[in-house]
Design a protein around this motif. Structure first.
Motif, PDB file in Angstrom:
ATOM      1  N   LEU A 148       0.827  -1.207   0.000  1.00 13.68           N
ATOM      2  CA  LEU A 148       0.000   0.000   0.000  1.00 13.68           C
ATOM      3  C   LEU A 148       0.859   1.254   0.000  1.00 13.68           C
ATOM      4  CD1 LEU A 148      -2.734   1.424   0.270  1.00 13.68           C
ATOM      5  CD2 LEU A 148      -2.548   1.146   2.749  1.00 13.68           C
ATOM      6  N   LEU A 149       1.927   1.240   0.794  1.00 16.73           N
ATOM      7  CA  LEU A 149       2.812   2.408   0.853  1.00 16.73           C
ATOM      8  C   LEU A 149       3.486   2.649  -0.500  1.00 16.73           C
ATOM      9  CD1 LEU A 149       3.919   4.573   2.752  1.00 16.73           C
ATOM     10  CD2 LEU A 149       5.804   3.032   3.308  1.00 16.73           C
ATOM     11  N   GLN A 150       3.878   1.566  -1.175  1.00 17.32           N
ATOM     12  CA  GLN A 150       4.478   1.716  -2.498  1.00 17.32           C
ATOM     13  C   GLN A 150       3.481   2.303  -3.494  1.00 17.32           C
ATOM     14  OE1 GLN A 150       6.042  -2.073  -3.676  1.00 17.32           O
ATOM     15  NE2 GLN A 150       7.639  -2.104  -2.088  1.00 17.32           N
ATOM     16  N   CYS A 151       2.243   1.843  -3.442  1.00 17.54           N
ATOM     17  CA  CYS A 151       1.217   2.377  -4.340  1.00 17.54           C
ATOM     18  C   CYS A 151       0.961   3.855  -4.077  1.00 17.54           C
ATOM     19  CB  CYS A 151      -0.078   1.583  -4.191  1.00 17.54           C
ATOM     20  SG  CYS A 151       0.028  -0.121  -4.817  1.00 17.54           S
ATOM     21  N   MET A 152       0.966   4.239  -2.815  1.00 21.72           N
ATOM     22  CA  MET A 152       0.692   5.637  -2.477  1.00 21.72           C
ATOM     23  C   MET A 152       1.864   6.556  -2.790  1.00 21.72           C
ATOM     24  SD  MET A 152      -1.434   5.358   1.097  1.00 21.72           S
ATOM     25  CE  MET A 152      -1.910   7.075   0.987  1.00 21.72           C
ATOM     26  N   ASN A 153       3.058   6.015  -2.746  1.00 16.23           N
ATOM     27  CA  ASN A 153       4.247   6.834  -2.965  1.00 16.23           C
ATOM     28  C   ASN A 153       4.766   6.777  -4.390  1.00 16.23           C
ATOM     29  OD1 ASN A 153       4.242   7.575  -0.277  1.00 16.23           O
ATOM     30  ND2 ASN A 153       5.677   5.973   0.346  1.00 16.23           N
ATOM     31  N   VAL A 154       4.008   6.137  -5.319  1.00 20.05           N
ATOM     32  CA  VAL A 154       4.471   6.061  -6.700  1.00 20.05           C
ATOM     33  C   VAL A 154       4.571   7.471  -7.279  1.00 20.05           C
ATOM     34  CG1 VAL A 154       2.137   5.786  -7.585  1.00 20.05           C
ATOM     35  CG2 VAL A 154       4.064   4.966  -8.925  1.00 20.05           C
ATOM     36  N   ALA A 155       5.620   7.715  -8.054  1.00 23.20           N
ATOM     37  CA  ALA A 155       5.839   9.032  -8.657  1.00 23.20           C
ATOM     38  C   ALA A 155       5.008   9.127  -9.928  1.00 23.20           C
ATOM     39  CB  ALA A 155       7.321   9.237  -8.957  1.00 23.20           C
ATOM     40  N   LEU A 156       3.871   9.818  -9.858  1.00 26.41           N
ATOM     41  CA  LEU A 156       2.985   9.957 -11.013  1.00 26.41           C
ATOM     42  C   LEU A 156       3.600  10.887 -12.045  1.00 26.41           C
ATOM     43  CD1 LEU A 156      -0.467  10.304  -9.206  1.00 26.41           C
ATOM     44  CD2 LEU A 156       0.504   8.266 -10.274  1.00 26.41           C
ATOM     45  N   ARG A 157       3.313  10.572 -13.293  1.00 28.61           N
ATOM     46  CA  ARG A 157       3.797  11.411 -14.383  1.00 28.61           C
ATOM     47  C   ARG A 157       2.872  12.613 -14.552  1.00 28.61           C
ATOM     48  NH1 ARG A 157       4.830   6.243 -18.432  1.00 28.61           N
ATOM     49  NH2 ARG A 157       6.534   5.314 -17.189  1.00 28.61           N
ATOM     50  N   PRO A 158       3.347  13.648 -15.248  1.00 35.23           N
ATOM     51  CA  PRO A 158       2.510  14.855 -15.409  1.00 35.23           C
ATOM     52  C   PRO A 158       1.169  14.523 -16.046  1.00 35.23           C
ATOM     53  CG  PRO A 158       4.771  15.287 -16.085  1.00 35.23           C
ATOM     54  CD  PRO A 158       4.684  13.822 -15.830  1.00 35.23           C
ATOM     55  N   GLY A 159       0.119  15.004 -15.391  1.00 39.95           N
ATOM     56  CA  GLY A 159      -1.229  14.803 -15.899  1.00 39.95           C
ATOM     57  C   GLY A 159      -1.974  13.648 -15.272  1.00 39.95           C
ATOM     58  N   HIS A 160      -1.249  12.703 -14.640  1.00 34.40           N
ATOM     59  CA  HIS A 160      -1.923  11.553 -14.038  1.00 34.40           C
ATOM     60  C   HIS A 160      -2.860  11.966 -12.913  1.00 34.40           C
ATOM     61  CE1 HIS A 160       1.179   8.317 -15.480  1.00 34.40           C
ATOM     62  NE2 HIS A 160       0.447   8.838 -16.466  1.00 34.40           N
ATOM     63  N   ASP A 161      -2.425  12.978 -12.139  1.00 35.31           N
ATOM     64  CA  ASP A 161      -3.245  13.368 -10.990  1.00 35.31           C
ATOM     65  C   ASP A 161      -4.559  14.019 -11.389  1.00 35.31           C
ATOM     66  OD1 ASP A 161      -1.982  15.498 -12.090  1.00 35.31           O
ATOM     67  OD2 ASP A 161      -1.374  16.438 -10.192  1.00 35.31           O
ATOM     68  N   MET A 162      -4.721  14.340 -12.678  1.00 36.26           N
ATOM     69  CA  MET A 162      -5.971  14.939 -13.135  1.00 36.26           C
ATOM     70  C   MET A 162      -6.978  13.883 -13.600  1.00 36.26           C
ATOM     71  SD  MET A 162      -4.369  18.143 -15.272  1.00 36.26           S
ATOM     72  CE  MET A 162      -5.984  18.856 -15.585  1.00 36.26           C
ATOM     73  N   LEU A 163      -6.536  12.623 -13.687  1.00 31.90           N
ATOM     74  CA  LEU A 163      -7.443  11.562 -14.111  1.00 31.90           C
ATOM     75  C   LEU A 163      -8.394  11.189 -12.975  1.00 31.90           C
ATOM     76  CD1 LEU A 163      -4.923   9.236 -16.013  1.00 31.90           C
ATOM     77  CD2 LEU A 163      -6.554  10.851 -17.009  1.00 31.90           C
ATOM     78  N   HIS A 164      -9.643  11.025 -13.316  1.00 30.57           N
ATOM     79  CA  HIS A 164     -10.659  10.709 -12.304  1.00 30.57           C
ATOM     80  C   HIS A 164     -10.386   9.347 -11.660  1.00 30.57           C
ATOM     81  CE1 HIS A 164     -14.466  10.850 -10.241  1.00 30.57           C
ATOM     82  NE2 HIS A 164     -14.842   9.690 -10.787  1.00 30.57           N
ATOM     83  N   ALA A 165      -9.979   8.369 -12.470  1.00 30.71           N
ATOM     84  CA  ALA A 165      -9.716   7.027 -11.929  1.00 30.71           C
ATOM     85  C   ALA A 165      -8.536   7.057 -10.952  1.00 30.71           C
ATOM     86  CB  ALA A 165      -9.425   6.057 -13.074  1.00 30.71           C
ATOM     87  N   VAL A 166      -7.539   7.846 -11.296  1.00 30.71           N
ATOM     88  CA  VAL A 166      -6.389   7.954 -10.402  1.00 30.71           C
ATOM     89  C   VAL A 166      -6.799   8.596  -9.085  1.00 30.71           C
ATOM     90  CG1 VAL A 166      -4.119   9.027 -10.096  1.00 30.71           C
ATOM     91  CG2 VAL A 166      -4.720   8.003 -12.287  1.00 30.71           C
ATOM     92  N   LYS A 167      -7.608   9.633  -9.151  1.00 34.27           N
ATOM     93  CA  LYS A 167      -8.078  10.284  -7.927  1.00 34.27           C
ATOM     94  C   LYS A 167      -8.886   9.307  -7.068  1.00 34.27           C
ATOM     95  CE  LYS A 167      -8.284  14.981  -9.828  1.00 34.27           C
ATOM     96  NZ  LYS A 167      -9.171  16.119 -10.146  1.00 34.27           N
ATOM     97  N   GLN A 168      -9.754   8.513  -7.718  1.00 31.62           N
ATOM     98  CA  GLN A 168     -10.541   7.536  -6.967  1.00 31.62           C
ATOM     99  C   GLN A 168      -9.633   6.500  -6.289  1.00 31.62           C
ATOM    100  OE1 GLN A 168     -13.346   5.911  -9.789  1.00 31.62           O
ATOM    101  NE2 GLN A 168     -14.947   7.370  -9.196  1.00 31.62           N
ATOM    102  N   GLN A 169      -8.602   6.032  -7.049  1.00 27.91           N
ATOM    103  CA  GLN A 169      -7.694   5.031  -6.483  1.00 27.91           C
ATOM    104  C   GLN A 169      -6.908   5.603  -5.311  1.00 27.91           C
ATOM    105  OE1 GLN A 169      -8.068   2.117  -7.256  1.00 27.91           O
ATOM    106  NE2 GLN A 169      -6.222   0.865  -7.157  1.00 27.91           N
ATOM    107  N   GLN A 170      -6.450   6.851  -5.455  1.00 30.77           N
ATOM    108  CA  GLN A 170      -5.724   7.494  -4.355  1.00 30.77           C
ATOM    109  C   GLN A 170      -6.605   7.661  -3.127  1.00 30.77           C
ATOM    110  OE1 GLN A 170      -4.329  11.100  -6.253  1.00 30.77           O
ATOM    111  NE2 GLN A 170      -2.302  10.222  -6.683  1.00 30.77           N
ATOM    112  N   GLN A 171      -7.855   8.021  -3.324  1.00 31.26           N
ATOM    113  CA  GLN A 171      -8.770   8.151  -2.194  1.00 31.26           C
ATOM    114  C   GLN A 171      -9.010   6.796  -1.537  1.00 31.26           C
ATOM    115  OE1 GLN A 171      -9.950  10.968  -0.874  1.00 31.26           O
ATOM    116  NE2 GLN A 171     -10.848   9.720   0.751  1.00 31.26           N
ATOM    117  N   ARG A 172      -9.087   5.749  -2.366  1.00 30.97           N
ATOM    118  CA  ARG A 172      -9.266   4.398  -1.827  1.00 30.97           C
ATOM    119  C   ARG A 172      -8.046   3.987  -0.993  1.00 30.97           C
ATOM    120  NH1 ARG A 172      -9.864  -1.155  -5.438  1.00 30.97           N
ATOM    121  NH2 ARG A 172     -10.533  -2.531  -3.718  1.00 30.97           N
ATOM    122  N   PHE A 173      -6.849   4.316  -1.502  1.00 32.07           N
ATOM    123  CA  PHE A 173      -5.634   4.008  -0.749  1.00 32.07           C
ATOM    124  C   PHE A 173      -5.603   4.772   0.573  1.00 32.07           C
ATOM    125  CE2 PHE A 173      -3.237   3.053  -4.933  1.00 32.07           C
ATOM    126  CZ  PHE A 173      -3.789   1.794  -4.967  1.00 32.07           C
TER     127      PHE A 173
END
Length: 920
Positions: free
Chosen positions: A318-343
């Motif tokens: 879980l810590l590895q998933c949360m600390n992954v270095a996202l590429r530019p623009g990934h944080d604007m994806l809705h699915a990514v935001k949902q996954q981060q909130q789930r984590f």
């Protein structure tokens, strides 16, 4: 442009003795176009100087003026911008970069070519030409300046550089032909004009021959021209065919362009699909948590080893998933935001569950340890009870409980604690505070009971009414202790019940004090002291030996469990070192749950240890105070033992809690040691002697012997030997002063006897103990003993043959006045008859009687403890024999041949002294 060149040469450069070689019409790049001219010039005077001059029209526009000039040697770079395509822009790098735009590319190229040729000819430092076509940078023939006549230079209007380009050097063949020609004419050198006329005539002849030859070949020329016309017709036909082919190829080219554009779109679409697939695979691979990990985080068993391992792996994933270095623009994806909130929800849920479980483990371990503590049997004798009641008494072991099982069970959660520290520092800090609260109360009870047993063992008794036994209400007591440990926050409330402290009745005399504390039968006071002190030393050493591994084990567990040993400092932005251990709280503020930097994690460990073991230092100080109250000499044992343990702790970690605590306690022990020394010195000052009895060996002299003997046995190979040596110096000097003080105040015993006996005792003590730092004092004691022995012998013996002494004193006085020794017998008062009369008054019987009285007098003065009577008596015998020999010598010198002798001999004196000594 030619007219402008002539005008500039005439109006600007000729008056300055300069020649204009090249000119370009320019304007500054990027600004409003205001045209000016850049001119490349050389001076007509030697040495030649090459300049680049900026010329512009006046504001009225009727004439040109010189504005700026740069030396060509200051030019560093010429940048033509593009070596392939035509571009009118170029840069000149002088002290700064000047950007220009030429009116035409031809003018720019001509100007740059001229600059290159001038650089090659006149400058040693080569200019860097960048983005310039290689055709412009052709090699310039190096022509010596002397080969160009100065008149010709000045006659060139406008100073065109073509004069330089037209000159060519003669090759080797041409030089050879000229030499042959000049050899054929003898006056070629002496008469150049005649030679030139001859050459002119020959040239005219050759020109005529050439014209005739041309006229003769007119027919061939006509044929050639006809052939050329036919060739031109064929070329026209070929051009027509080429045009038709070009039209055909143009249609093919259009079709190929369409195909190329289509292929480009297909390639672009394919590239985008590959990149999109790569991004999706990246997100899936790095932000997808396995279902098994999710189940372990939500429902994993935190009590079994397998469940803890599964939860640990899931938490790391879980810590590895949360600390992954996202590429530019990934944080604007809705699915990514949902996954981060789930984590984040999973992390919060697991952190809360883990903190609650660990808090329950703390409470459970605390409760179990309390139960073990309450179940421990303590059966001790109570004052006032009958001795038969203690027959079933159990010997209480002076040991502290072992917390290794507790540490072993908790270390299984060490990796999860590290995860909690990295993800949710607030809960990690809350667990840290709860652990300190639980353990501080637990250790406080254990340590106080431990020290209570140590005090009882030291004194051999308990406080009246106090009895340790198996407590009948242990369950209710444990329930009361743990009642406040349960709750949502996990914080502890309540107070730990304190144990009663022991009090020891003080006594003025140390020996009577020791004998009142131990019932040792018919043992002497010194035997009581030795037994008491030995027992105290063993108990104190056992206390320190139990505390040291306890603290080290707890510190090692804290560093491993709370992960405080890996880094020197906790990551953060600024240092906010305001940690105060007050009420179990580390008063620090952490914005957004992230800890501020503290000085080091070793400080964190030391603060936790200080909170957990806050009762150790007070209890040690109380134990030290009790030992000092029992016997002030116990401070010697405590100083040695405490110093050794401090030294051992500092070798492990100088800044650890154990080292700091023991160091603080060592200061108290050292103060007690200094106080013990000061009290002994004070007792020496306050000592009073009896006026009716003889003095003998003074009490403080005997006490110094006792102190030195005890200290030497205690401080053998000790680290704090220097402190003892300083105390020795203070004490021995005080002993010397006090002995002299008592000797001066003594009325019953002569001063010399007090000094002699006590300094003999001191000398014997120092000789036996061989204390290296007191060698000087040992010699001084011996000297004082010898001096006062001699003084006492002389004073006590006095003049046993008083009249004979007076008689010979008169004889010595006459001799001193100048009368010869052999003439003294002629003096009326000192004749032979007077001498015989005096000698008859001292028969052997009277001499023996006087010596017997002297022996009795000395026996009354001396004490039996030091046994110096025979030493003093032997010294008096020697002194009496010395006086006897002195009298015999005077008789022999002053009354020669008279036959006068004493009525007793030296042998008689020896017999008298021996019989007197044996009779007593």
């Amino acid at each position: 442009m030619t007219a402008i060149k002539h005008a500039l040469q005439r109006d600007i450069f000729t008056p300055n003795d300069e020649r204009l070689l090249s000119i370009v019409n320019v304007c500054k790049a990027g600004k409003k176009k205001r045209n000016c001219f850049l001119c490349a010039t050389v001076t007509t005077e030697r040495p030649v100087q090459v300049n680049v001059v900026k010329v512009k029209k006046s504001d009225k526009g009727d004439f040109y003026k010189r504005q700026t000039a740069w030396a060509l040697r200051d030019l560093a770079v010429v940048d033509a911008k593009d070596a392939v395509k035509e571009n009118p822009e170029f840069d000149l790098h002088f002290d700064k970069v000047y950007k220009w735009v030429a009116s035409s590319t031809v003018e720019k190229n001509t100007f740059i070519s001229c600059i290159w040729k001038l650089n090659q000819r006149y400058l040693r430092k080569k200019i860097d030409f960048t983005n310039v076509s290689s055709q412009l940078l052709e090699e310039l023939p190096k022509v010596a300046e002397e080969s160009v006549p100065s008149g010709e230079n000045q006659s060139v209007a406008g100073g065109d550089e073509e004069a330089v380009d037209e000159y060519q050097e003669l090759n080797a063949r041409e030089e050879q032909d000229i030499e042959i020609m000049m050899e054929g004419c003898e006056y070629a050198i002496s008469n150049a004009e005649a030679f030139a006329e001859k050459l002119s005539r020959e040239l005219q002849v050759l020109d005529g021959a050439n014209i005739q030859s041309i006229m003769a070949s007119e027919k061939q020329v006509n044929i050639l021209m006809k052939l050329l016309d036919e060739a031109l017709k064929e070329v026209d036909q070929i051009e027509i065919k080429l045009s038709s082919y070009e039209e055909m190829l143009q249609s093919v080219k259009e079709q190929m362009d369409q195909i190329s554009e289509s292929n480009h779109l297909i390639h672009l679409s394919n590239t985008n699909n590959v990149k999109l697939l790569s991004e999706i695979e990246f997100l899936v691979n790095h932000m997808d948590l396995a279902k098994g990990h999710i189940k372990a985080l939500q429902e994993g068993d935190l009590t079994s080893s397998r469940g803890i391992e599964a939860c640990t792996n899931a938490a790391d994933a879980l810590l590895q998933c949360m600390n992954v270095a996202l590429r530019p623009g990934h944080d604007m994806l809705h699915a990514v935001k949902q996954q981060q909130q789930r984590f984040s929800d999973l992390r919060e849920q697991f952190a809360r569950r883990l903190a609650s479980h660990l808090n329950s483990v703390f409470v459970q371990q605390f409760t179990q340890t309390l139960l073990q503590l309450y179940n421990k049997p303590y059966y001790l004798s109570v004052p006032g009870h009958d001795q038969s009641s203690t027959l079933a008494q159990h010997s209480v072991e002076l040991t502290l409980p072992n917390h290794h099982p507790f540490h072993r069970d908790l270390l299984r959660y060490a990796k999860l604690m590290e995860w909690l520290k990295n993800t949710d520092y607030g809960k990690y800090e809350g667990l840290t505070k709860n652990y300190m609260d639980y353990l501080s109360r637990l250790y406080e009870r254990e340590i106080k009971d431990f020290f209570e047993v140590a005090k009882i063992k030291m004194t051999g008794t308990t406080k009246e009414g106090k009895k340790f036994a198996t407590l009948p209400r242990k369950e209710s007591a444990v329930k009361q202790e743990t009642e406040s440990l349960h709750g949502s926050s996990g914080k502890l409330t309540g107070s730990t019940s304190s144990l009663n402290k022991l009090s020891v009745q003080s006594s003025g005399n140390r020996r009577s004090q020791s004998s009142s504390l131990l019932d040792m039968g018919n043992m002497s006071a010194s035997d009581l002291d030795v037994a008491d002190r030995t027992k105290f030393d063993k108990i104190f050493e056992q206390v320190l030996s139990e505390l040291e591994p306890l603290c080290l084990a707890e510190q090692d567990f804290i560093s491993k469990f709370f992960k405080l040993q890996q880094h020197q400092g906790i990551s953060g932005s600024t240092t906010n070192e305001a940690e105060e251990m007050d009420g179990g709280n580390l008063s620090r503020s952490y914005p957004s749950g992230v800890p501020q930097t503290i000085s080091s994690e070793k400080d964190m460990i030391r603060q936790m240890m200080t909170k957990i073991f806050r009762c150790i230092e007070p209890e040690l100080n109380n134990l030290i105070a009790l030992g000092d109250k029992i016997d002030s000499f116990n401070s010697l044992y405590m100083l040695v033992k405490m110093s050794h343990h401090v030294w051992t702790a500092q070798n492990v970690d100088p800044a650890s809690f154990l080292s700091t605590t023991l160091g603080n306690v060592l200061v108290t022990v050292k103060r007690n040691f200094d106080k013990c020394i000061s009290n002994q010195m004070k007792q020496m000052d306050e000592v009073k002697i009896s006026k009716k009895s003889k003095v003998g060996i003074l009490p403080f002299v005997a006490e110094f012997e006792e102190f030195a003997g005890l200290a030497e046995s205690i401080f053998k190979n000790a680290e704090r030997r220097g402190d003892l040596d300083k105390a020795y110096i203070k004490l021995i000097r005080a002993v010397f002063v006090s002995v002299e003080k008592v000797a001066n105040e003594s009325q019953k015993t002569p001063r010399d006897v007090v000094m002699m006996e006590n300094f003999h005792h001191i000398f014997a003590t120092l000789s036996r103990l061989k204390i290296s730092c007191l060698e000087a004092e040992k010699k001084e004691a011996k000297q004082k003993y010898t001096d006062h022995l001699q003084s006492y012998v002389i004073y006590s013996l006095g003049q046993p043959l008083e009249k004979l002494n007076h008689f010979f004193e008169g004889v010595e006085a006459r001799v001193a006045q100048g009368i010869r020794e052999e003439e003294v017998s002629y003096q009326l008062a000192f004749n032979k008859q007077e001498l015989r009369k005096v000698i008859k008054e001292y028969p052997g019987k009277e001499v023996k009687k006087g010596l017997d009285n002297l022996y009795k007098k000395v026996d009354k003065h001396l004490c039996e403890e030091e046994n110096l009577l025979q030493v003093v008596w032997h010294s008096m015998q020697d002194e009496f024999i010395r006086q006897y020999k002195h009298f015999e010598g005077l008789i022999a010198r002053c009354y020669p041949g008279s036959g006068i002798t004493m009525e007793f001999t030296i042998q008689d004196i020896l017999d008298y002294c021996s019989s007197i000594a044996q009779s007593h």
